[in-house]
Motif scaffolding. Structure first.
Motif, PDB file in Angstrom:
ATOM      1  N   GLU A 189      -3.870  11.662  47.074  1.00  0.00           N
ATOM      2  CA  GLU A 189      -3.008  11.083  48.103  1.00  0.00           C
ATOM      3  C   GLU A 189      -3.833  10.609  49.300  1.00  0.00           C
ATOM      4  O   GLU A 189      -3.613   9.507  49.822  1.00  0.00           O
ATOM      5  CB  GLU A 189      -1.966  12.093  48.564  1.00  0.00           C
ATOM      6  N   LEU A 214      -0.611   3.698  49.823  1.00  0.00           N
ATOM      7  CA  LEU A 214       0.674   4.386  49.908  1.00  0.00           C
ATOM      8  C   LEU A 214       1.427   3.903  51.142  1.00  0.00           C
ATOM      9  O   LEU A 214       0.936   4.017  52.260  1.00  0.00           O
ATOM     10  CB  LEU A 214       0.484   5.899  49.951  1.00  0.00           C
ATOM     11  N   LEU A 240       4.764  10.699  50.009  1.00  0.00           N
ATOM     12  CA  LEU A 240       4.634  11.005  48.589  1.00  0.00           C
ATOM     13  C   LEU A 240       5.547  12.160  48.218  1.00  0.00           C
ATOM     14  O   LEU A 240       5.539  13.211  48.855  1.00  0.00           O
ATOM     15  CB  LEU A 240       3.188  11.370  48.252  1.00  0.00           C
ATOM     16  N   LEU A 272      -0.141   8.270  40.225  1.00  0.00           N
ATOM     17  CA  LEU A 272       0.022   7.900  41.626  1.00  0.00           C
ATOM     18  C   LEU A 272      -0.038   6.380  41.784  1.00  0.00           C
ATOM     19  O   LEU A 272       0.638   5.813  42.657  1.00  0.00           O
ATOM     20  CB  LEU A 272      -1.050   8.581  42.474  1.00  0.00           C
TER      21      LEU A 272
END
Length: 214
Positions: free
Chosen positions: A14, A23, A27, A72
Motif C-alpha cells: 500500500e 491509490l 484501501l 492491489l
C-alpha cells in the motif's frame, strides 16, 4: 503466521502504491480462511472496492508478495476506471486487466520468474513455454472472440484453469502480460497502464493478435 505476514505485505505494498500515486482512495482489505477457491480477488463490498486474500492459499515468499501486488493493482484499476468494476468484461478487456496487473508486479518486484508473476509459484515454467509455442493459435482465437464476455465458455481457457482445443489454461494472462510489457517498454508508466480504457484494451489486443496470427 499467515495473517501477520499478509498484514505486513499489504502495508508495504500500500505504501509503495501511494508513493507511485496509484491509490486514489482508502484501501479496504479482507483476510479470510476457508474459501478453498481462489488465492485473491477484488470485489465490491458495501459499495467499496475491496481486496480479498484467502490465507490458506497465500503461498510461500516471495510469491505471496507478488499476489498482494497483483491484486492491489486490480484495486487501482477499479478506482480509476468504472469499466473495471463490471461483473463481466469483453475478453480483450479481461486480457489487459490481468496483463496490466502482472506487468505492474514486474515493475515493483523485479527479478522473479515468469511462473512466479503469472501463477504465484515456481511450478509453471512448462506452461510459459506452452503459451509461447501456442501464440499463433492464441492470436487467432482472440481475433475471433475479442468481444465475447470473459465468462463465456468459448474463452474459458484464456481465464480459467481449463484446456480446450489445444489452448493452454489461463493463457489470456500470458497474452496480456506480453502486451503490457511492450506498452511499458514504449515509455508508458504503470499508472497509465492501470487506467487503460476498454477501447484501448481492445485495440492493443487486436494489434497483438494481428501481429502473431501468422
Amino acid at each position: 503466521m499467515a495473517e501477520e505476514r499478509a498484514r505486513q505485505l499489504l502495508a508495504q505494498a500500500e505504501q509503495e502504491f501511494r508513493d507511485y500515486d496509484l491509490l486514489d482512495d482508502e484501501l479496504h482489505a479482507v483476510l479470510m480462511v476457508g474459501t478453498h477457491t481462489s488465492n485473491g480477488w477484488v470485489a465490491e463490498l458495501n459499495g467499496r472496492r475491496t481486496l480479498f486474500l484467502a490465507l490458506e492459499y497465500l503461498g510461500e515468499p516471495p510469491c505471496d508478495d507478488l499476489l498482494v501486488v497483483h491484486e492491489l493493482s486490480h484495486v487501482v484499476q477499479g478506482q480509476r476506471s468504472p469499466a473495471a468494476r463490471a461483473s463481466t468484461y469483453a475478453s480483450s478487456r479481461a486480457v489487459m486487466l490481468e496483463g496490466a496487473a502482472t506487468a505492474t508486479s514486474r515493475v515493483l518486484r523485479t527479478g522473479r520468474s515468469d511462473s512466479a508473476y503469472l501463477w504465484m509459484d515456481e511450478h509453471h515454467q512448462a506452461w510459459v513455454h506452452d503459451c509461447h509455442g501456442s501464440s499463433r493459435m492464441l492470436a487467432r482465437h482472440l481475433m475471433q472472440h475479442h468481444d465475447v464476455p470473459d465468462d463465456h465458455d468459448v474463452v474459458a481457457p484464456h481465464f480459467r484453469n481449463q484446456t480446450r482445443e489445444g489452448i493452454p489454461p489461463r493463457s489470456g494472462y500470458w497474452v496480456g502480460d506480453q502486451i503490457a510489457q511492450g506498452i511499458l517498454e514504449q515509455g508508458t508508466d504503470i499508472g497509465s497502464l492501470l487506467s487503460i480504457t476498454p477501447e484501448q484494451a481492445r485495440s492493443d489486443v487486436l494489434d497483438w493478435a494481428r501481429a502473431h496470427a501468422g
